[in-house]
Scaffold this motif. Structure first.
Motif, PDB file in Angstrom:
ATOM      1  N   SER A 100       0.876  -1.128  -0.278  1.00 48.05           N
ATOM      2  CA  SER A 100       0.032   0.083  -0.039  1.00 48.05           C
ATOM      3  C   SER A 100       0.887   1.271  -0.218  1.00 48.05           C
ATOM      4  CB  SER A 100      -0.719   0.021   1.369  1.00 48.05           C
ATOM      5  OG  SER A 100      -1.902  -0.937   1.063  1.00 48.05           O
ATOM      6  N   LEU A 101       1.957   1.285   0.593  1.00 49.66           N
ATOM      7  CA  LEU A 101       2.857   2.490   0.788  1.00 49.66           C
ATOM      8  C   LEU A 101       3.560   2.612  -0.579  1.00 49.66           C
ATOM      9  CD1 LEU A 101       4.392   4.533   2.434  1.00 49.66           C
ATOM     10  CD2 LEU A 101       6.235   2.718   2.791  1.00 49.66           C
ATOM     11  N   THR A 104       0.879   3.868  -2.936  1.00 54.62           N
ATOM     12  CA  THR A 104       0.721   5.085  -2.671  1.00 54.62           C
ATOM     13  C   THR A 104       1.791   6.342  -3.299  1.00 54.62           C
ATOM     14  OG1 THR A 104      -0.361   4.779  -0.778  1.00 54.62           O
ATOM     15  CG2 THR A 104       0.227   7.043  -0.900  1.00 54.62           C
ATOM     16  N   PRO A 110       1.730  11.496  -2.609  1.00 55.23           N
ATOM     17  CA  PRO A 110       2.222  10.730  -1.284  1.00 55.23           C
ATOM     18  C   PRO A 110       1.956  11.582  -0.243  1.00 55.23           C
ATOM     19  CG  PRO A 110       3.685  10.478  -3.122  1.00 55.23           C
ATOM     20  CD  PRO A 110       2.658  11.485  -3.661  1.00 55.23           C
ATOM     21  N   TRP A 115      -1.543   6.963   2.450  1.00 60.36           N
ATOM     22  CA  TRP A 115      -1.167   5.526   2.591  1.00 60.36           C
ATOM     23  C   TRP A 115      -2.065   5.157   3.724  1.00 60.36           C
ATOM     24  CZ3 TRP A 115       0.634   3.970   7.446  1.00 60.36           C
ATOM     25  CH2 TRP A 115       0.783   2.654   7.530  1.00 60.36           C
ATOM     26  N   THR A 118      -5.368   4.001   1.988  1.00 61.52           N
ATOM     27  CA  THR A 118      -5.087   2.813   0.876  1.00 61.52           C
ATOM     28  C   THR A 118      -5.019   1.695   1.770  1.00 61.52           C
ATOM     29  OG1 THR A 118      -4.037   4.472  -0.754  1.00 61.52           O
ATOM     30  CG2 THR A 118      -3.514   2.114  -0.944  1.00 61.52           C
ATOM     31  N   PHE A 119      -4.105   1.669   2.798  1.00 59.34           N
ATOM     32  CA  PHE A 119      -3.949   0.361   3.702  1.00 59.34           C
ATOM     33  C   PHE A 119      -5.223   0.097   4.076  1.00 59.34           C
ATOM     34  CE2 PHE A 119      -2.625  -0.856   8.045  1.00 59.34           C
ATOM     35  CZ  PHE A 119      -2.444  -2.264   7.740  1.00 59.34           C
TER      36      PHE A 119
END
Length: 163
Positions: A100-101, A104, A110, A115, A118-119
């Protein structure tokens, strides 16, 4: 499951590719507002890079770490299915925030919050996709490949011996 380094590489490549493809389709579908044929086509553009990253992470770092973490919860004497699920859960717990990072950083503006979102959106999907669909399917395909390979190796050995 995998007994040699080569088998481990094949299994990891299959799992990483299918897992990553499913997650990319999911994330693109979120961006587009729904699942469509376009989601599946667009996912193919990101697949080579993201699958390669996932393979390297899983094969060289995460697999070993996940097994160590899983055996803090389960014992080697537990049923193989329980051990498989424990390792799969630990892999998800490591790979999901990491991938996920990376996604992103590569595909969004970013930020910590991008993040985190998204995670948070990926974790439930990654758990369900891995445990209920992708994992069982890849293990089924891998076992079939190993049966075919074993038969071919056995026939080659018989041919060698008869010459």
């Amino acid at each position: 499951m995998p007994k040699t380094k080569l088998q481990d590489a094949v299994f990891t490549a299959l799992m990483a590719t299918l897992m990553v493809y499913g997650m990319i389709v999911y994330n693109i579908s979120l961006d587009l507002g729904g699942v469509s044929a376009q989601s599946f086509r667009l996912a193919l553009n990101e697949l080579p890079l993201m699958a390669a990253i996932a393979f390297v992470l899983e094969f060289f770092v995460v697999g070993k770490l996940a097994a160590k973490l899983a055996f803090t919860v389960v014992r080697p004497t537990d049923r193989p299915q329980i051990i498989t699920y424990a390792i799969s859960l630990m892999i998800i717990c490591i790979m999901c925030p990491t991938m996920s990072l990376l996604a992103t950083l590569l595909f969004q503006q970013p930020s910590f919050f991008a993040w985190l979102q998204t995670f948070a959106l990926n974790l439930p999907m990654a758990l369900l996709w891995q445990l209920l669909y992708c994992g069982p399917f890849v293990r089924l395909v891998f076992r079939a490949l190993m049966r075919v390979y074993s038969r071919a190796a056995g026939k080659a050995k018989v041919c060698e011996l008869s010459q």
